[in-house]
Design a protein around this motif. Structure first.
Motif, PDB file in Angstrom:
ATOM      1  N   ARG A 101      36.298   8.147  50.710  1.00 44.41           N
ATOM      2  CA  ARG A 101      35.292   7.127  51.517  1.00 44.41           C
ATOM      3  C   ARG A 101      36.163   7.147  52.130  1.00 44.41           C
ATOM      4  O   ARG A 101      36.862   6.341  53.330  1.00 44.41           O
ATOM      5  CB  ARG A 101      35.210   5.974  51.396  1.00 44.41           C
ATOM      6  N   VAL A 102      36.208   8.562  52.741  1.00 45.38           N
ATOM      7  CA  VAL A 102      37.370   8.934  54.383  1.00 45.38           C
ATOM      8  C   VAL A 102      37.116   8.118  55.772  1.00 45.38           C
ATOM      9  O   VAL A 102      37.646   6.898  56.052  1.00 45.38           O
ATOM     10  CB  VAL A 102      37.348  10.416  54.665  1.00 45.38           C
ATOM     11  N   GLU A 103      34.985   8.132  55.684  1.00 47.25           N
ATOM     12  CA  GLU A 103      35.145   7.590  56.258  1.00 47.25           C
ATOM     13  C   GLU A 103      34.919   5.948  56.788  1.00 47.25           C
ATOM     14  O   GLU A 103      36.271   5.143  58.099  1.00 47.25           O
ATOM     15  CB  GLU A 103      33.651   7.499  57.007  1.00 47.25           C
ATOM     16  N   LEU A 104      35.885   4.678  55.561  1.00 48.35           N
ATOM     17  CA  LEU A 104      35.714   3.590  55.543  1.00 48.35           C
ATOM     18  C   LEU A 104      37.342   3.337  55.789  1.00 48.35           C
ATOM     19  O   LEU A 104      37.660   2.476  55.907  1.00 48.35           O
ATOM     20  CB  LEU A 104      35.110   3.126  54.512  1.00 48.35           C
ATOM     21  N   ILE A 105      37.656   4.420  54.966  1.00 46.74           N
ATOM     22  CA  ILE A 105      39.761   4.502  55.249  1.00 46.74           C
ATOM     23  C   ILE A 105      39.774   4.232  56.670  1.00 46.74           C
ATOM     24  O   ILE A 105      40.547   3.622  57.566  1.00 46.74           O
ATOM     25  CB  ILE A 105      39.636   5.269  54.533  1.00 46.74           C
ATOM     26  N   CYS A 106      39.547   5.093  57.492  1.00 44.07           N
ATOM     27  CA  CYS A 106      39.863   5.722  59.039  1.00 44.07           C
ATOM     28  C   CYS A 106      39.542   4.456  59.614  1.00 44.07           C
ATOM     29  O   CYS A 106      39.611   3.817  60.840  1.00 44.07           O
ATOM     30  CB  CYS A 106      39.010   6.757  59.786  1.00 44.07           C
ATOM     31  N   LYS A 107      37.861   4.080  59.119  1.00 38.46           N
ATOM     32  CA  LYS A 107      37.183   2.795  60.426  1.00 38.46           C
ATOM     33  C   LYS A 107      38.630   0.983  59.859  1.00 38.46           C
ATOM     34  O   LYS A 107      38.338   0.583  61.621  1.00 38.46           O
ATOM     35  CB  LYS A 107      36.216   2.579  59.656  1.00 38.46           C
ATOM     36  N   ALA A 108      38.638   1.543  58.772  1.00 38.68           N
ATOM     37  CA  ALA A 108      39.633  -0.312  58.658  1.00 38.68           C
ATOM     38  C   ALA A 108      41.043   0.079  59.421  1.00 38.68           C
ATOM     39  O   ALA A 108      41.374  -0.582  59.607  1.00 38.68           O
ATOM     40  CB  ALA A 108      39.506   0.310  56.986  1.00 38.68           C
ATOM     41  N   ALA A 109      41.453   1.470  59.298  1.00 42.33           N
ATOM     42  CA  ALA A 109      42.680   1.672  59.911  1.00 42.33           C
ATOM     43  C   ALA A 109      42.905   1.876  61.188  1.00 42.33           C
ATOM     44  O   ALA A 109      43.588   1.196  62.101  1.00 42.33           O
ATOM     45  CB  ALA A 109      43.052   2.877  59.218  1.00 42.33           C
ATOM     46  N   GLN A 110      41.610   1.939  61.923  1.00 41.23           N
ATOM     47  CA  GLN A 110      41.587   1.338  63.310  1.00 41.23           C
ATOM     48  C   GLN A 110      42.004   0.584  63.797  1.00 41.23           C
ATOM     49  O   GLN A 110      42.267   0.243  65.013  1.00 41.23           O
ATOM     50  CB  GLN A 110      39.864   2.342  63.896  1.00 41.23           C
ATOM     51  N   ILE A 111      41.532  -0.695  63.046  1.00 44.03           N
ATOM     52  CA  ILE A 111      42.047  -1.636  63.220  1.00 44.03           C
ATOM     53  C   ILE A 111      43.740  -2.214  64.381  1.00 44.03           C
ATOM     54  O   ILE A 111      43.710  -2.597  65.145  1.00 44.03           O
ATOM     55  CB  ILE A 111      41.512  -3.337  62.401  1.00 44.03           C
ATOM     56  N   ALA A 112      44.194  -1.361  63.390  1.00 43.90           N
ATOM     57  CA  ALA A 112      46.078  -1.272  63.641  1.00 43.90           C
ATOM     58  C   ALA A 112      45.734  -0.418  63.343  1.00 43.90           C
ATOM     59  O   ALA A 112      47.475  -0.297  62.254  1.00 43.90           O
ATOM     60  CB  ALA A 112      46.409  -2.946  62.859  1.00 43.90           C
ATOM     61  N   PRO A 113      46.029   0.954  64.181  1.00 43.79           N
ATOM     62  CA  PRO A 113      46.749   2.659  63.886  1.00 43.79           C
ATOM     63  C   PRO A 113      47.793   2.573  63.649  1.00 43.79           C
ATOM     64  O   PRO A 113      48.585   3.239  62.818  1.00 43.79           O
ATOM     65  CB  PRO A 113      45.833   3.035  64.606  1.00 43.79           C
ATOM     66  N   SER A 114      48.829   1.870  64.618  1.00 42.32           N
ATOM     67  CA  SER A 114      50.419   1.825  64.708  1.00 42.32           C
ATOM     68  C   SER A 114      51.413   1.435  63.729  1.00 42.32           C
ATOM     69  O   SER A 114      51.744   1.690  63.197  1.00 42.32           O
ATOM     70  CB  SER A 114      50.787   1.292  65.564  1.00 42.32           C
ATOM     71  N   ILE A 115      50.564   0.268  62.937  1.00 39.69           N
ATOM     72  CA  ILE A 115      50.965  -0.692  61.537  1.00 39.69           C
ATOM     73  C   ILE A 115      50.449   0.320  60.364  1.00 39.69           C
ATOM     74  O   ILE A 115      51.085   0.503  59.312  1.00 39.69           O
ATOM     75  CB  ILE A 115      51.100  -1.906  61.401  1.00 39.69           C
TER      76      ILE A 115
END
Length: 398
Positions: A101-115
């Motif tokens: 579920r790449v889409e869900l991983i990516c959307k979750a990571a966008q909360i704090a991509p640098s971290i």
């Protein structure tokens, strides 16, 4: 049992060319092979879905078996369906459910991509991920962009456009390499082509590769409804990712029997579309010199769609740019496949073909259309890797 499926099976002449060319079979004995998991067991699965060999999990879905088959048997499709049936009967590990579920991983990571990027590079965290979840610690994750492509894209209105395209960026460009989509927008605008975007679901290939067929089908239903609406308004659909292109153009129909007639007839790889413009005399040939040499890696899913290598034809228009085909076959990563602890050694061994090709040709940088191939080529060779649209944009001075 349907007559169509009988006919497809009967076309298999058991020549074993799919087995001989399977990159996974060449490096491990843990996979029974595409013919055995495909046509051989498909005959039993038509009456008994449980007739699935556990080694089906080792199929990387590279599609090599499809494009080497002399009889046109969709071996890879049978293997994908078999993997789906195996997961439906036995369930998928938590790791595969997440990686699919790449889409869900990516959307979750966008909360704090640098971290997320920082955490993904910390050795102890990676070791913990391998021990607890089976995610290979040695395989580097792609880095999330701080702003997605959709957040950065600004539509440009073009008077009397030569063409109208809807760009399907896919998860990789949207979340990891927005510079690829932005380069495409500049190239299209420079050549008088109007480009619009929309918010799509993941194409579904990662879910298919992990046997999560219901999730993939749901993505397909949503994407097709939106794509059909744009096509009816006169837009052509363009992609820069060969795997997304394959899903939209072929896989929704072959795996889920969806009606993809409009999408199949109106979807193009970005360079396929640019090559058509060039053949009509509509592509600007005023390109500056790029006195460099690149090794070109052809993604497996580009070969599977079967429209040739249009990027090479366009890149050869750039003065003094040398692009040498590596002709190395599969890179081995195959999406999430090479991120799995037990598959990482297989993926890396397959990738040695790339290492040998780079040594033979002596290239110091590489170019390829697929984001995951870019990651693997960089991982096994250390070479910098770009998308061909970035070279074209640079040659235009954009």
């Amino acid at each position: 049992m349907s007559q169509d499926r009988h006919l497809i099976l009967d076309n298999c002449i058991k020549c074993n060319i799919c087995v001989a060319n399977c990159p996974v079979v060449k490096v491990t004995d843990q996979y029974a092979g595409p013919k055995q998991n495909g046509p051989d067991l498909e005959r039993f699965r038509l009456d008994e879905p449980a007739a699935v060999h556990p080694s089906i999990g080792y199929c990387s879905n590279c599609k090599t078996c499809d494009f080497v088959c002399p009889s046109g048997v969709n071996v890879a499709t049978m293997n994908c369906k078999a993997k789906g049936e195996y997961v439906a009967l036995n369930g998928a590990p938590l790791r595969d459910q997440v990686l699919g579920r790449v889409e869900l991983i990516c959307k979750a990571a966008q909360i704090a991509p640098s971290i997320v990027n920082w955490a993904a590079g910390v050795g102890p965290f990676r070791a913990m991920g391998e021990a607890l979840f089976g995610v290979a610690a040695q395989m580097p994750f792609p880095r999330f962009a701080t702003k997605t492509f959709l957040q950065q894209f600004k539509p440009k209105k073009i008077a009397h456009p030569k063409g109208k395209v809807l760009y399907y960026p896919g998860c990789y460009v949207n979340y990891y390499t927005p510079e690829v989509g932005l380069a495409l927008a500049k190239v299209f605008a420079h050549n008088g082509i109007e480009m619009v975007v929309d918010d799509f679901n993941c194409c579904g290939l990662p879910t298919v590769s992990n046997g999560l067929m219901d999730a993939a089908k749901a993505y397909g239903v949503n994407n097709l409804a939106k794509l059909n609406r744009y096509i009816k308004e006169g837009y052509a659909v363009v992609t820069t990712c060969p795997s997304c292109n394959l899903m939209l153009r072929q896989e929704y129909h072959e795996l889920f029997d969806m009606d993809t007639t409009l999408v199949t007839e109106n979807t193009y790889d970005a360079f396929e579309y640019l090559l058509m413009c060039h053949e009509k005399g509509q592509l600007d040939r005023n390109l500056k010199r790029l006195p460099r040499r690149y090794g070109y890696h052809q993604p497996c899913h580009l070969r599977a769609v079967g429209y040739g290598v249009p990027s090479l034809e366009i890149l050869r228009l750039i003065p003094e740019l040398q692009v040498t085909a590596l002709d190395a076959g599969c890179c081995g990563l195959s999406g999430s496949y090479g991120f799995k602890k037990e598959k990482y050694p297989i993926a890396r061994e397959i990738g040695q073909n790339i290492v040998r090709a780079v040594a033979d040709t002596g290239v110091k940088q590489a170019v390829t259309e697929c984001g995951m191939c870019q990651l693997q080529v960089n991982h096994v060779t250390g070479l910098p890797v770009v998308h061909p649209i970035q070279l074209l944009a640079e040659a235009y001075g954009l």
